[in-house]
Design a protein around this motif. Structure first.
Motif: not given
Length: 303
Positions: A100-104, A146-147, A164-165, A272-273
């Protein structure tokens, strides 16, 4: 034999004159002549044919000049490579991310910017669950990840919040709430079965869901648990339940999943950290962290 002997030899060979060579090297003539004689003595051969006013390479000197120039060039390249490595301009950087982080959009944006600035750094990437990624950073297998979760249980790690998403509701197509205009109150989902992200794989998302549901006056009922958020959307598409997912996932399974924005009262966000070691150590990672701080907050597009 030292590199300075080779440098002296090459300059004398090019000038064919000891005095001019000494001037070019910024030294006196007698020490230069002594250095050339020492070199010839060490090699056991004469490299020059000497005349009263001139010194010229002989056959041995011609052969030696080619190798001397190559050795000096290699030494210079070695020094440059060492200097670039010390500055963090070469080497390797290992980066991990959840699906999910990779899609940001921030993730590919940062990786691209880093590659453009440091093209000689080999960038290795790995996708995995949050728990495994954080452990890999703590063990030194990855430099940063990225997590969506914080790294509170790893005291040797630092966590940098990029943004923040908002979370959105993912509903099976044909679900009664899918026909409802947004924003959707979170309380409207109180009777639904949730496809939930397994807490053991990454507590951040599930903890945020639990807290938001309690604020809305209910405890979320679990229909099924999944190891990844992308798996949750697949099961929503299959009609197994509803899910709350980061807004950037809204482009997936659009033919079978309907996404609805949550209202301000029931909606919530997740971070997203970027998580890395507290003491970066290697220069490439230091540059990576500096670049992220330089780029500042990262926005996400609305669905």
């Amino acid at each position: 034999m030292e590199l300075r002997h080779l440098r002296y030899f090459v300059v004398v060979a090019e000038e064919e004159h000891i005095t001019r060579a000494a001037q070019r090297l910024g030294m006196q003539q007698p020490p230069l002549s002594a250095q050339i004689r020492d070199l010839e003595r060490e090699l056991g051969v004469a490299l020059f044919d000497r005349a009263p006013r001139r010194i010229r390479l002989n056959a041995a000197g011609q052969a030696f000049l080619e190798d001397a120039r190559r050795i000096l060039a290699q030494a210079e390249q070695a020094a440059l490579r060492a200097q670039r490595a010390a500055r963090g301009e070469t080497g390797q950087l290992s980066i991990g991310y959840t699906s999910s982080a990779a899609l940001h959009p921030a993730v590919p944006r940062v990786l691209r910017a880093f590659h453009e600035r440091y093209p000689q750094v080999a960038l290795e990437t790995r996708e995995n669950a949050t728990r495994d990624l954080l452990q890999a950073v703590a063990d030194g297998e990855l430099d940063a990840v990225f997590v969506r979760a914080p790294a509170a249980r790893f005291p040797t790690l630092q966590s940098l919040e990029l943004c923040r998403e908002p979370m959105v509701a993912a509903l099976p197509a044909g679900h009664p709430l899918a026909r409802r205009r947004p924003p959707l109150p979170l309380a409207a989902l109180r009777d639904e079965g949730f496809v939930r992200y397994r807490r053991a794989d990454g507590p951040g998302v599930d903890d945020a869901l639990q807290a938001a549901a309690l604020r809305a006056g209910f405890t979320p009922r679990t229909a099924v648990q999944v190891p990844r958020l992308l798996s949750a959307l697949t099961l929503v598409a299959a009609g197994r339940g509803v899910a709350l997912v980061p807004r950037t996932l809204h482009s997936l399974h659009r033919e079978s999943v309907v996404y609805r924005r949550l209202d301000a009262g029931g909606g919530f966000t997740i971070p997203l950290n970027l998580v890395a070691r507290s003491e970066p150590g290697r220069p490439p990672l230091q540059h990576f962290l500096e670049l992220i701080r330089e780029m500042g907050p990262h926005e996400t597009a609305s669905p």
